[in-house]
Scaffold this motif. Structure first.
Motif: not given
Length: 367
Positions: A8, A10, A87, A92, A96, A99, A145, A150-151, A162
């Motif tokens: 995931a 941004p 999200a 998440l 986000t 993805a 990430a 991101g995550s 994260t």
């Protein structure tokens, strides 16, 4: 999608950035023609229904959905638009925007050992750690990430990782040019005047006088150092004292020769004392493995020299903490400018490329 890993990200992350990070870790990265699970491509203006994981409704794709192959059995499919409520439903971060659906094999091994867990993978897989390709892919997902802010959502468990974008601050200058210790010290001292060459605190003058003498073999007792001496005695028909005298003479001659002719150093270091904030070390040596994305560079075909700029805090175990203490984060924040400035100074002299801890290349202008 709930059964697979998700990357995931941004807003503002383009697909080519993901591709470059993949090519920095994996060989033969490419865009596949077809998509797994009979997924179909979509244009920027098309709207396509997503799976029940994100709700059965139309969601605009942010770019043509494609499959990026990063391993023999692994592809990243995306990017897919993720709305705010999606999200939240997936756990998440609300930042986000897109993805990637990760189609990877499920390969698990033993339960995690005790110890540091900076990436959070032990927390996400308490019953069995990923191994082989899944392990390599997950480690890359977390590193990507961290680099992109991101995550990672880990498969059916739904654990969301994260990583701290500031958690990995070490840098490495990779180049074909070898600098002498005094040259590296001069470059570092322009940033940190108190820098010094890392040198041994003592000297070795050979074994203690009389070492190994006076030790005799006693029948029925274990031989010190193993059975090599008794075997040699039997093979050569020598007495204990004769063989020991010969071995000691040979070893003393070798020690004397090495003291007179020490081998040329294969590496060296420069240290910068930051006081309560720890130490910055510049470690210099030959690098045998470079990021795959660099392998086609002409100068990387021969010997590559690595200038590793590492930060070491007072409490070294904090480096592997997923959520380090406030004191650690404050010290790290003060060390970051030093690490980056030293890496820039060394790169200005040697040229080449700068890579972060994950092997991702960094533009010197971004430091």
């Amino acid at each position: 999608m709930r059964s697979r890993h998700l990357l995931a990200l941004p807003d503002g992350i383009e697909t080519d950035e993901v591709e470059v990070l993949a090519a920095s870790r994996f060989t033969s990265v490419r865009w596949d023609e077809g998509l797994p699970d009979a997924a179909s491509t979509s244009s920027r203006t098309e709207r396509r229904p997503l799976t029940a994981a994100l709700g059965i409704r139309a969601v605009a794709a942010v770019a043509p959905v494609r499959a990026l192959r990063v391993g023999r059995l692994t592809t990243l499919v995306g990017p897919y638009r993720v709305e705010r409520e999606d999200a939240v439903a997936l756990g998440l971060p609300t930042t986000t925007v897109v993805a990637y659906d990760v189609h990877a094999p499920v390969e698990r091994g033993a339960k995690p050992f005790l110890g540091g867990d900076r990436d959070g993978l032990k927390r996400a897989f308490p019953d069995g750690m990923p191994v082989r390709e899944e392990e390599r892919v997950l480690q890359w997902l977390v590193a990507a990430a961290r680099r992109l802010g991101g995550s990672v959502r880990t498969g059916p468990s739904g654990v969301v990782l994260t990583p701290d974008t500031d958690g990995a601050i070490d840098l490495t200058v990779l180049t074909a040019r070898w600098l002498e210790p005094e040259q590296v010290l001069a470059a570092v001292q322009r940033i940190a005047p108190r820098a010094r060459i890392s040198a041994p605190t003592g000297t070795w003058n050979g074994p203690m006088p009389g070492a190994g003498r006076g030790v005799r073999l006693v029948p029925g007792m274990p031989e010190p150092g193993g059975t090599g001496l008794s075997t040699a005695l039997e093979e050569h028909g020598l007495r204990d004292t004769e063989l020991r005298r010969h071995v000691l003479a040979e070893s003393e001659a070798f020690d004397a020769y090495m003291r007179e002719n020490p081998p040329a150093p294969e590496g060296f270091g420069v240290l910068v004392d930051l006081g309560v904030d720890g130490t910055v070390a510049v470690e210099v040596g030959v690098e045998h493995v470079v990021p795959p994305i660099m392998r086609e560079l002409p100068w990387a075909q021969d010997e590559v020299v690595a200038y590793r700029v590492r930060w070491e805090p007072l409490l070294i175990e904090e480096l592997e903490a997923e959520r380090p203490s406030l004191e650690h984060r404050v010290a790290r924040g003060r060390a970051v400018p030093q690490v980056q400035a030293i890496a820039r100074a060394v790169h200005a002299v040697t040229g080449g490329e700068i890579a972060d801890e994950s092997g991702f290349l960094v533009d010197p202008d971004d430091l």
